[in-house]
Write an enzyme that holds these catalytic residues in place. Structure first.
Site, PDB file in Angstrom:
ATOM      1  N   HIS A 362       0.831  -1.203   0.000  1.00  0.00           N
ATOM      2  CA  HIS A 362       0.000   0.000   0.000  1.00  0.00           C
ATOM      3  C   HIS A 362       0.863   1.249   0.000  1.00  0.00           C
ATOM      4  CE1 HIS A 362      -3.158   2.836   1.589  1.00  0.00           C
ATOM      5  NE2 HIS A 362      -3.858   2.190   0.675  1.00  0.00           N
ATOM      6  N   CYS A 363       1.938   1.238   0.773  1.00  0.00           N
ATOM      7  CA  CYS A 363       2.852   2.377   0.815  1.00  0.00           C
ATOM      8  C   CYS A 363       3.450   2.689  -0.553  1.00  0.00           C
ATOM      9  CB  CYS A 363       3.999   2.110   1.783  1.00  0.00           C
ATOM     10  SG  CYS A 363       3.540   1.842   3.496  1.00  0.00           S
ATOM     11  N   ALA A 364       3.599   1.656  -1.393  1.00  0.00           N
ATOM     12  CA  ALA A 364       4.290   1.796  -2.669  1.00  0.00           C
ATOM     13  C   ALA A 364       3.362   2.055  -3.844  1.00  0.00           C
ATOM     14  CB  ALA A 364       5.109   0.537  -2.949  1.00  0.00           C
TER      15      ALA A 364
END
Length: 374
Positions: A362-364
């Protein structure tokens, strides 16, 4: 939050003053909308996407010898998501060819200068406003000047201009990973990551909440305590709790063999808040635990390793989750996600180097709402 040891690449990222941008949000320029304009709505991640944005990491000062390996992880995630929706990889002009070679023909690589891979935080969040998509620039400042971000601070303005998307400058500093919504007016957010002097000095929680409501079209904010100063994000909500439907959330839970720590206590606090709260429509929350793997059985590691499954990404037709190598835990997490996202494939992806840097899938990734490209 997740079982997240000390700060993401902490020793290398504490670069106060390097590439810093002002903590306060400047007034709107002629190419920007008034943040007080009525009518915006921040949609849920499971709604239709036009595309997914990602970023090709460039900072050897952060990743060191792991830079080739983390690029392999990023390319692997991009190829997986591209099986379901259009993926745009942002890469510095001198790195476009390498990114194209690694990602393959199914991923569009766009020359746009970036520092690191955390597109969730550097790309603007999107709202629907008057029937059109608007990008809300959250004034990325390197998570409170903890990391070099000269290029990443410009991603919001540059990206929106590239795609002809109207830009609205938020009256506060935040990151996409700090905001979780059900698309029906409810926002989950940790105090530690937003009500923090390294982003919004002198601003109270009430003032920040009012600004979030006005800018994103939020009706109700549910505040969780989070954890300050233990990771680079100050405990983003997207590694702690996520919506799967209005009124339903998955909550990160430590493996039974993992000793209690600040992250498990933060998850306990979040559970207590959510169990007694209601959403914007007056519904009580259904809270479902999503257990972490056994740290003795995972294939990755490191002081900053993030071993939560909560940092999954919902795309058109699929959900992407980390594969940590604990087969029993990986299978259990996949089953829970299948149950909560019926009709979508649940795709495990190996991301050991991304996780060792303190983040997840999700961060990426960062979704742009709208009709799918193609």
């Amino acid at each position: 939050m997740s079982h997240r040891p000390p700060p993401r690449r902490s020793a290398l990222r504490m670069l106060a003053g390097v590439g810093a941008v002002a903590l306060g949000a400047p007034a709107c320029g002629p190419d920007e909308k008034d943040a007080a304009a009525p009518g915006p709505r921040m949609g849920a991640e499971w709604e239709s996407h036009a595309r997914t944005f990602m970023a090709w990491p460039a900072l050897r000062s952060v990743w060191g010898d792991d830079l080739p390996a983390v690029r392999e992880d990023i390319a692997r995630v991009a190829r997986a998501v591209a099986e379901y929706e259009h993926v745009v990889m942002l890469a510095g002009p001198g790195r476009v060819a390498a990114a194209r070679k690694a990602c393959g023909s199914g991923v569009e690589v766009v020359p746009l200068a970036v520092d690191d891979l955390w597109a969730r935080d550097t790309v603007p969040v999107f709202v629907e406003d008057g029937g059109k998509v608007t990008g809300v620039d959250l004034n990325f400042n390197g998570w409170g000047d903890k990391q070099e971000h000269t290029r990443d601070a410009r991603v919001g303005r540059t990206l929106l201009a590239e795609y002809g998307i109207p830009r609205r400058k938020a009256p506060l500093v935040a990151e996409g990973g700090s905001l979780e919504t059900d698309g029906e007016g409810t926002l989950l957010v940790t105090e530690s990551s937003v009500v923090n002097g390294n982003r919004n000095p002198g601003k109270s929680r009430d003032r920040i909440e009012a600004e979030l409501k006005r800018t994103l079209g939020i009706e109700k904010a549910v505040w969780l305590a989070g954890v300050r100063g233990q990771d680079i994000t100050d405990a983003h909500v997207d590694s702690l709790v996520r919506f799967t439907a209005p009124g339903v959330v998955l909550l990160d839970r430590a493996h039974p063999d993992t000793p209690a720590d600040v992250w498990s206590r933060a998850a306990d606090q979040a559970k207590g808040v959510l169990s007694g709260a209601t959403d914007a429509k007056g519904r009580r929350f259904e809270v479902v635990g999503l257990p972490q793997p056994d740290l003795a059985r995972i294939t990755g590691g490191g002081d900053d390793f993030v071993s939560t499954y909560i940092n999954f990404y919902v795309a058109n037709g699929a959900v992407f989750m980390p594969r940590f190598g604990d087969r029993r835990a990986d299978s259990r997490a996949r089953s829970i996600l299948r149950e909560h996202f019926p009709g979508r494939d649940v795709v495990p992806v190996r991301i050991d180097t991304i996780a060792s840097g303190g983040g997840g899938i999700h961060c990426a990734t960062h979704d742009q709402p709208g009709r799918p490209v193609g």
